[in-house]
Scaffold this active site. Sequence first.
Site, short mmCIF file in Angstrom:
data_model
loop_
_atom_site.label_atom_id
_atom_site.label_comp_id
_atom_site.label_asym_id
_atom_site.label_seq_id
_atom_site.Cartn_x
_atom_site.Cartn_y
_atom_site.Cartn_z
N GLY A 21 -15.95 18.26 -49.17
CA GLY A 21 -16.42 19.55 -48.67
C GLY A 21 -15.38 20.66 -48.81
O GLY A 21 -14.24 20.42 -49.21
N ASP A 59 -15.94 10.34 -48.86
CA ASP A 59 -17.09 11.25 -48.87
C ASP A 59 -18.33 10.44 -49.25
O ASP A 59 -18.23 9.35 -49.80
CB ASP A 59 -16.87 12.40 -49.88
CG ASP A 59 -17.82 13.57 -49.60
OD1 ASP A 59 -17.41 14.50 -48.88
OD2 ASP A 59 -18.98 13.50 -50.05
N ASP A 72 -20.58 6.58 -46.11
CA ASP A 72 -21.67 7.30 -45.47
C ASP A 72 -21.32 7.34 -43.98
O ASP A 72 -21.34 6.31 -43.31
CB ASP A 72 -22.99 6.54 -45.71
CG ASP A 72 -24.16 7.21 -44.96
OD1 ASP A 72 -25.32 6.81 -45.19
OD2 ASP A 72 -23.90 8.12 -44.13
N TYR A 99 -27.18 24.17 -36.24
CA TYR A 99 -25.76 23.90 -36.49
C TYR A 99 -24.95 24.18 -35.21
O TYR A 99 -24.16 23.36 -34.75
CB TYR A 99 -25.29 24.81 -37.62
CG TYR A 99 -23.84 24.73 -37.98
CD1 TYR A 99 -23.01 25.83 -37.82
CD2 TYR A 99 -23.30 23.57 -38.53
CE1 TYR A 99 -21.67 25.77 -38.18
CE2 TYR A 99 -21.97 23.50 -38.89
CZ TYR A 99 -21.16 24.61 -38.71
OH TYR A 99 -19.84 24.55 -39.07
#
Length: 310
Positions: free
Chosen positions: A9, A32, A50, A140
């Site tokens: 990310g 990741d 995961d 979020y």
Amino acid sequence: KILVIGAGGQIGGELTLALRKKYGNEQVLASDLREQSPLIEGTGPFTTLDALNKEAMQEIVKEHGITQIYHLAAVLSAVGEKQPLMAWNINMTALLNVLEIAREEKLKRVYWPSSIAVFGPSSPKKDCPQTTIVEPSTVYGISKYAGESWCNYYFEKYGVDVRSLRYPGIISYKTPPGGGTTDYAIDIFHSALKAGSYNCFLKEDTYLPMMYMEDAIRATLELMDAPLENIKTHRSYNLSAISFSPEEIAAEIKKHIPDFTIQYQPDFRQAIADTWPASIDDSEARQDWNWQPEFDLAKMTADMLTNLKG
Ligand code: VAH
């Protein structure tokens, strides 16, 4: 030994590089869901993971002798509004997996980012304090605010030394932005260099709290290095550097690219931005662990353009 979750990310990749620089490449295991990103390829050990799979995560922690986890995997605001329950499930399940493993494996320290997105329309718009009315109105923000309470719970009940920062919008050039509302402030640079113009998805006077990636990374490392007794909250610290609007950053870019033009076509992300504060009060971070930003709008703009021009 450190495990970085979400190393593919925007923040996870740069945090991986910074941690490797500080502790040595082999001391930082990057992970990741997807294959290794070009940014970190060849700079140290990597494994796919995961974050929803607790057994797999615990196996990695035990196999590699992990003592700290930096958990940077999440679904951001814009994507979250398109898929609310998927975003909630991913953001909460991944965090709880990390906290449970930190408890069971007695990890030394955990880092997990919150966001200024925890604030909603009822929070003060200007110099929003760390402790105030907090009524998140985006998925979020709801997940980040709930996560802050879970972090505090695991500290109070189990002594897990988990630390957190409410990042503002983060501007960087090393990885493409991933589904945020503040990402207009990254897109604008790419578009200015490629097309000499930018079609902005927020209104010209939308002030938002922002920070250059260098400041965000340094803040994270300084927070994690601080003695435990200096950390006065295990919920999350407000963190701030600059606040600007699209028209202000456009004017700054124009100083370098005089013919640059900008148009405004607000989309669904305007409604998200309108719920957030325009500026943040981060005095607790400054008091407790001497936070001090270094990049203002002019310095950030110059650095972004220099690096994107290549
Ligand atoms: C987002 N970049 O836009 C993130 C950040 C405050 C904004 O949380 O969703």
